[in-house]
Motif scaffolding. Sequence first.
Motif, mmCIF file in Angstrom:
data_model
loop_
_atom_site.group_PDB
_atom_site.id
_atom_site.type_symbol
_atom_site.label_atom_id
_atom_site.label_comp_id
_atom_site.label_asym_id
_atom_site.label_seq_id
_atom_site.Cartn_x
_atom_site.Cartn_y
_atom_site.Cartn_z
ATOM 1 N N LEU B 38 0.823 -1.212 0.000
ATOM 2 C CA LEU B 38 0.000 0.000 0.000
ATOM 3 C C LEU B 38 0.861 1.267 0.000
ATOM 4 O O LEU B 38 0.340 2.371 -0.071
ATOM 5 N N ARG B 115 -5.599 -0.367 12.108
ATOM 6 C CA ARG B 115 -6.412 -0.670 10.928
ATOM 7 C C ARG B 115 -7.171 0.554 10.428
ATOM 8 O O ARG B 115 -8.000 0.424 9.540
ATOM 9 N N GLY B 117 -8.612 3.128 8.321
ATOM 10 C CA GLY B 117 -8.641 3.124 6.860
ATOM 11 C C GLY B 117 -7.924 4.304 6.239
ATOM 12 O O GLY B 117 -7.476 4.235 5.090
ATOM 13 N N TYR B 118 -7.792 5.381 6.972
ATOM 14 C CA TYR B 118 -7.095 6.560 6.442
ATOM 15 C C TYR B 118 -5.585 6.387 6.566
ATOM 16 O O TYR B 118 -4.842 6.814 5.701
ATOM 17 N N ASP B 121 -4.546 4.401 3.584
ATOM 18 C CA ASP B 121 -4.781 4.957 2.244
ATOM 19 C C ASP B 121 -3.909 6.193 2.077
ATOM 20 O O ASP B 121 -4.189 7.256 2.640
ATOM 21 N N PHE B 123 -3.637 8.295 -0.034
ATOM 22 C CA PHE B 123 -4.226 9.469 -0.688
ATOM 23 C C PHE B 123 -5.078 10.312 0.261
ATOM 24 O O PHE B 123 -5.712 11.267 -0.168
ATOM 25 N N THR B 124 -5.133 9.927 1.525
ATOM 26 C CA THR B 124 -5.887 10.731 2.495
ATOM 27 C C THR B 124 -4.922 11.271 3.555
ATOM 28 O O THR B 124 -3.907 10.633 3.864
ATOM 29 N N ASP B 139 -13.402 13.720 11.412
ATOM 30 C CA ASP B 139 -14.629 14.148 10.736
ATOM 31 C C ASP B 139 -15.077 13.148 9.684
ATOM 32 O O ASP B 139 -15.997 13.428 8.922
ATOM 33 N N GLU B 141 -15.161 8.710 8.546
ATOM 34 C CA GLU B 141 -15.807 7.474 8.972
ATOM 35 C C GLU B 141 -15.054 6.947 10.190
ATOM 36 O O GLU B 141 -13.912 6.538 10.081
#
Lengths: 755, 325
Positions: B38, B115, B117-118, B121, B123-124, B139, B141
């Motif tokens: 990733l 874990r 998710g940001y 990733d 791109f965040t 702000d 999920e």
Amino acid sequence: MSTQIIGKPQDRVDGRLKVTGRAMYSGDRQEENLTYGYLLTSKVAKGLIQAMDTSVAERSPGVAAVYTPFNPLKLYHGLEPPEGATSGETLPPLQDQKILNYGQIIGLVVAESYEQARDAAALVRTQYQAEEPVASWEQGIEHTFTPESVDREKATVKILAEGVDSIDDAIRGSPLVVDVTYTEPIYHHNPMEPHATTAVWHGDRLTIYDATQGVISHRLNVASVLGIDEDMVRVLCPFVGGAFGCKGSMWMFSPLTAAAARALNRPVKTILTREQMFTLVGHRPALIQHLTLGANPDGTLQAVKHDVRSTVSFAKIFVEAAAHRTSRLLYKSPNIQVSHTLVRWNVGGPTFMRAPGCAPGMFSLECAMDELAVRCGIDPVELRTKNDAEVYPGRNVPWSCKNLVECYQLGAEKFGWSKRNSIPGAVQEGDWLVGMGMASALYPAHRNRASAKVRFQADGTAQVSSATQDLGTGTWTVLAMVGADSLGLPIAKIHTELGDSALPSAPTSGGSASVASVTPAIQKAAESAKKKLIQLAIRDRKSPFFGAKIEDVSYRNGELTGAGKSADFGSVLSGIGRSAVEAVEMAAAGEEEEKYAFHSFGAQFCQVKVNRWTGEVRLQRMTSVMDIGTVVNLKTARSQIMGGIVFGIGMALMEGTILEEKTGRYANANFADYLIATNADVPYIDIHFINKPDTIFNPLGARGIGEIGITGTPAAIANAVYNATGRRVREFPILPEKLLPIGANQPMISMSERS
Amino acid sequence: MRPFTYEVPSSIQEATSRGGADAAFIAGGTTIVDLMKLEVMNPSRLVDVNPLPMLGIQMREDGLRIGALEKMSDVAEHPEVVANYPVISEALLQSASAQIRNMASIGGNLLQRTRCGYFRDVFTPCNKREPGTGCSAIDGENRMHAILGTSSSCIATHPSDLAVALVALDASIYIQNGAEERVMNLDDFYLVPGETPDHENQLRPGELITAVRVPRLLWARRSTYLKIRDRESYEFALTSAALALDLNGDTIRDVRIAVGGVGTKPWNLPEVRQALAGKPLKPETFAAAAKLAVNGANPLRHNGFKVDLVQRTIVRALMNLGGLA
């Protein structure tokens, strides 16, 4: 027709290939000089691409090319349905800088290895001019519209009794009313096998190995996007590792890959990542369903009103016909109205997903029926039996073969429904509240025009061929079984061919229609092939039957008999020096379509337990009774129903794609965060078939089976959760927190207050 | 994945000398390989610690010693662990999948990354991955995120089940740096994010966890790990509780308790322990004590339910282990 193996449990003819890893899936394809494509996707949901810096990626090891909107491959607009049949999307990528959804294709990197392509892709820098996306029901209000048609009917269908002016009048006139709203998130198909395309050009002829549900449709749609004649394209797909609808359409990465292969003059293989599977190959749209049931105190329905809102993208319309395919027809009611509106979001294109319309529609209708049963004080099975429709509402034609009430009865008996305590929360096992629920199952029976070839061969074997597909469903085996029975040969003597657009045309394997469509063509072709075999046998001097009258020679179980002689077809063909004799036939539905309605039905029963402290729902057992006409292969038929039910478990309890309102990004686009049921979540599933042949539908009497298993399952689970806890969860999935705190009448200490 | 070199040291000392800010150790690879694919972690050197002598599961005078290279599955099924510390075995068996447990090491389990998710990733924005870029989860999920130990920089949940059990049992870890070895309490080892969420623990570059020590605690034979999750297997905790109970008839003599799924680190609960010690074994006692678990909780838009759920998890675990269920 002799029926020797139809209906019996038959091992998959391709089973050995699959478990030994020798079944070559599209992504397994190896070619000389092969390159690998890796897709670049947008990281904003709406706006424009301002610039892309590909210079570092282009210099990265092994990179052959980087295609972007600033260095595009020419692609044409795709065919719109119905011309393009099941075309998934029509806007070609890279032709402009516009972004309509997060994860949209914005480039393709081609390199010598998959890893080199992937790693180079990470080096591309993209600048966007981002705009606020539409990614919620609230934001979508301005983008709401009515579709031209829904499931081949008007967006609003009204069936009103004489003297009734409107459905609302009928509801007002009903002594008992249930008025409820259900919401569902976006769901994704998530087959185990990701989409993959390997494109190989030989001069101006293209061969594509693609993971598709429809080789014929794929050929047409790819050709049109590439701007070439479809005769120049051959699509091959012998095996599919699950599809569930997301491989039923052509998605643009496939012609993009082919265009790159053409430009580079080398084969290119593109395999989607799991994350890309979420944004590039469709999903089941999000839905809000409003249902109003009006009934007499005895439970007799007086009015059914079902309004659906579902989402679409800004590039594509797909209608998830949740009311038109369910409340429109399932129950007898003097007044029925179904309606549908669409809401545009900045998401990838929605598409059909296992039991489109029926899976979500039966969730809301069958939960509402459960609520009505409680309101009336009637057993849910009795309520449904009482409202069973004998004729198709509004058309007044009967069903070709409907045994739904028998499904209820057999299911109730096998499940032990009579032991259910109708008082919610009354049954407890230790810390677990136990409940039982049921629901109807429903899916339309489709049959499409299909062709097949049957070929007798001199070596004593026979070949059955059709350009249909096996999605992992067992089509390889079923074609062989039907071929074997049609020719009276053992299955080992039958060779099957499918998944090749060069074979006799067959429809896309969707809508649970493959077996129903293709097997009549095989049966017809088998009869023609027998006739041709006999004709050959009486005309050739070297044949033992030479000179016999055609009516004196007959075919049975591989043998020709007549004029006092008998010989097997292999020796007849060998004797006259012919390698084979074959026949191609086409079969389609006839005028029975005007006189009957065609559906499969079923009943789902389940028992759940809900932890009284922490609210997790776990299934304890399920019973499923299916009325799907003739069961062709008992073994794969059970697997199909079981698979559908497992899908339903996920839909009810854990699945759901989370769309971020602000960014339009899916927050859980991977298998760690998008939960599907594990083995531990699936209880024993007891499956029964009514097994009454529907010979009005087709000669074999078999309706489709791939989708109906999911229908009714989520509602049966939700209804069982209600029976266990007294809680109605109308927003899927049913997560633990939606059940907390569990009713005050439960023997537990108060835990609800927050400190 | 970025290009990297692969090195195989022949001793622990050599391994630690090869470590550094640009390197990462690899054992089972179940976290690092994912994160490298990733491009969340981009070490330019991978140092393979698998051949190093960091094995062994032994019951000693001072407690249980587990080599850092022991596989999760082997520890979960070890007779001494099952008999003496059921909470460890249960926490492991409810972690990940059988395939991952067969590969993943104990040391790696304790060092697995969140874990969120940001975080995963690139791109965040994420302060843990790229300090100063902001927190997307606050702000965004955040249903799976932490309610305890959070800061305005980071709300990422610590993912390990094993670490929750070990913190409850007051375990320590052995850390090697060159020829030096130090022992550190696991609870102290983990850091809350504060302003530096990229700084997750007290391990310095090049340092290696070589073993875990769990103090002898005879009454840990009555212990359990209760994990609440969205599906029955292969899923991280919404909430979890590691619990050991020392009973004297109907009176609670002592308790060890920590919770998971709710904290930015494994969340030890000494206040709950204090509130239960010496009290009668009764549901009312449990509920009052469980309330103390969420002191200072900071629930957000999607994870507010955890405030209630973690208390319920504690009570349920106490009911079960106390034989009241």
